[in-house]
Design an enzyme around this catalytic site. Structure first.
Site, PDB file in Angstrom:
ATOM      1  N   GLU A  76      85.432   2.458  33.949  1.00  0.00           N
ATOM      2  CA  GLU A  76      84.863   3.221  32.821  1.00  0.00           C
ATOM      3  C   GLU A  76      85.250   2.627  31.471  1.00  0.00           C
ATOM      4  O   GLU A  76      84.673   2.987  30.443  1.00  0.00           O
ATOM      5  CB  GLU A  76      85.284   4.696  32.906  1.00  0.00           C
ATOM      6  CG  GLU A  76      86.685   5.023  32.457  1.00  0.00           C
ATOM      7  CD  GLU A  76      87.797   4.674  33.439  1.00  0.00           C
ATOM      8  OE1 GLU A  76      88.956   5.000  33.141  1.00  0.00           O
ATOM      9  OE2 GLU A  76      87.528   4.069  34.502  1.00  0.00           O
ATOM     10  N   HIS A  81      90.101  -0.091  35.347  1.00  0.00           N
ATOM     11  CA  HIS A  81      89.322   1.067  34.882  1.00  0.00           C
ATOM     12  C   HIS A  81      87.866   0.650  34.689  1.00  0.00           C
ATOM     13  O   HIS A  81      87.529   0.081  33.658  1.00  0.00           O
ATOM     14  CB  HIS A  81      89.880   1.567  33.545  1.00  0.00           C
ATOM     15  CG  HIS A  81      91.185   2.258  33.663  1.00  0.00           C
ATOM     16  ND1 HIS A  81      91.299   3.606  33.939  1.00  0.00           N
ATOM     17  CD2 HIS A  81      92.451   1.788  33.561  1.00  0.00           C
ATOM     18  CE1 HIS A  81      92.573   3.938  33.990  1.00  0.00           C
ATOM     19  NE2 HIS A  81      93.299   2.852  33.775  1.00  0.00           N
ATOM     20  N   CYS A  89      92.741   3.596  39.225  1.00  0.00           N
ATOM     21  CA  CYS A  89      94.079   3.343  38.706  1.00  0.00           C
ATOM     22  C   CYS A  89      95.127   4.089  39.536  1.00  0.00           C
ATOM     23  O   CYS A  89      95.277   3.818  40.721  1.00  0.00           O
ATOM     24  CB  CYS A  89      94.144   3.685  37.213  1.00  0.00           C
ATOM     25  SG  CYS A  89      95.614   3.015  36.388  1.00  0.00           S
TER      26      CYS A  89
END
EC number: 4.3.2.10
Length: 195
Positions: free
Chosen positions: A177, A175, A77
């Site tokens: 994750e 992202h 990001c």
């Protein structure tokens, strides 16, 4: 494997640590230069505003360290955006790893782009076993222009680079994750990259 997450006060740290823990790797959170330089792999996270994040990097001297790293580095990001030449956010000079500029989305689209969008034009081992048009999770108002370093792209009012790669440096605007099973695959692919 020693995995380090760079701690400079502008990170989405916990969700990244949890994602790697699920993959069986304990990531060390640190701003210690020697520890970062000696890691096998490095994560450069980032959430927030570009100019203040860049200021934190300069204050800690990490702005000089990150571009010299030799092991695989993944910017996520804002981390990816700071690896570029400059950002229109706060008129910020970046680290210059990727020769590309960060622009603000036009007012013709809802800003920030928040939620799931598809990634296409996938290249590099980072996307091993990821299908074209897979959905990833994004939250951002600024984007990297489509360029020669693009290893994935996304459409949101404009086609932009949603992932970048140059030498040992990688970046994702999305992202991983927070992108479910497919995002976890990308983190696993990063762990499996050859030095």
């Amino acid at each position: 494997m020693k995995l380090v997450i760079i701690d400079y006060g502008a990170g989405n740290i916990k969700s990244i640590q949890f994602a790697f823990k699920r993959l069986g790797v304990d990531a060390v959170l640190t701003n210690n230069v020697a520890e970062i330089q000696n890691a096998d792999k490095v994560i450069f996270p980032g959430v927030g505003e570009a100019s203040s994040a860049m200021q934190k990097l300069r204050e800690s001297g990490l702005d000089k360290v990150i571009p010299t790293l030799k092991q695989p580095v993944l910017g996520i990001c804002l981390g990816m955006q700071l690896m570029c030449n400059s950002s229109e956010e706060g008129n910020t000079k970046g680290l210059g790893i990727f020769d590309v500029d960060i622009k603000r989305f036009s007012n013709e689209v809802k800003v920030p782009q928040m939620g799931w969008n598809t990634v296409t034009d996938l290249k590099s081992e980072l996307f091993k076993d990821i299908k074209e048009d897979e959905y990833m999770y994004l939250v951002h108002s600024f984007y990297a222009e489509d360029c020669k370093y693009a290893i994935a792209s996304t459409e949101y009012g404009v086609k932009y680079a949603t992932a970048l790669h140059k030498d040992n440096f990688y970046g994702t605007q999305f992202h991983p994750e927070k992108s479910g099973v497919e995002g976890e695959k990308i983190l696993k692919n990063f762990l499996n990259l050859d030095d």
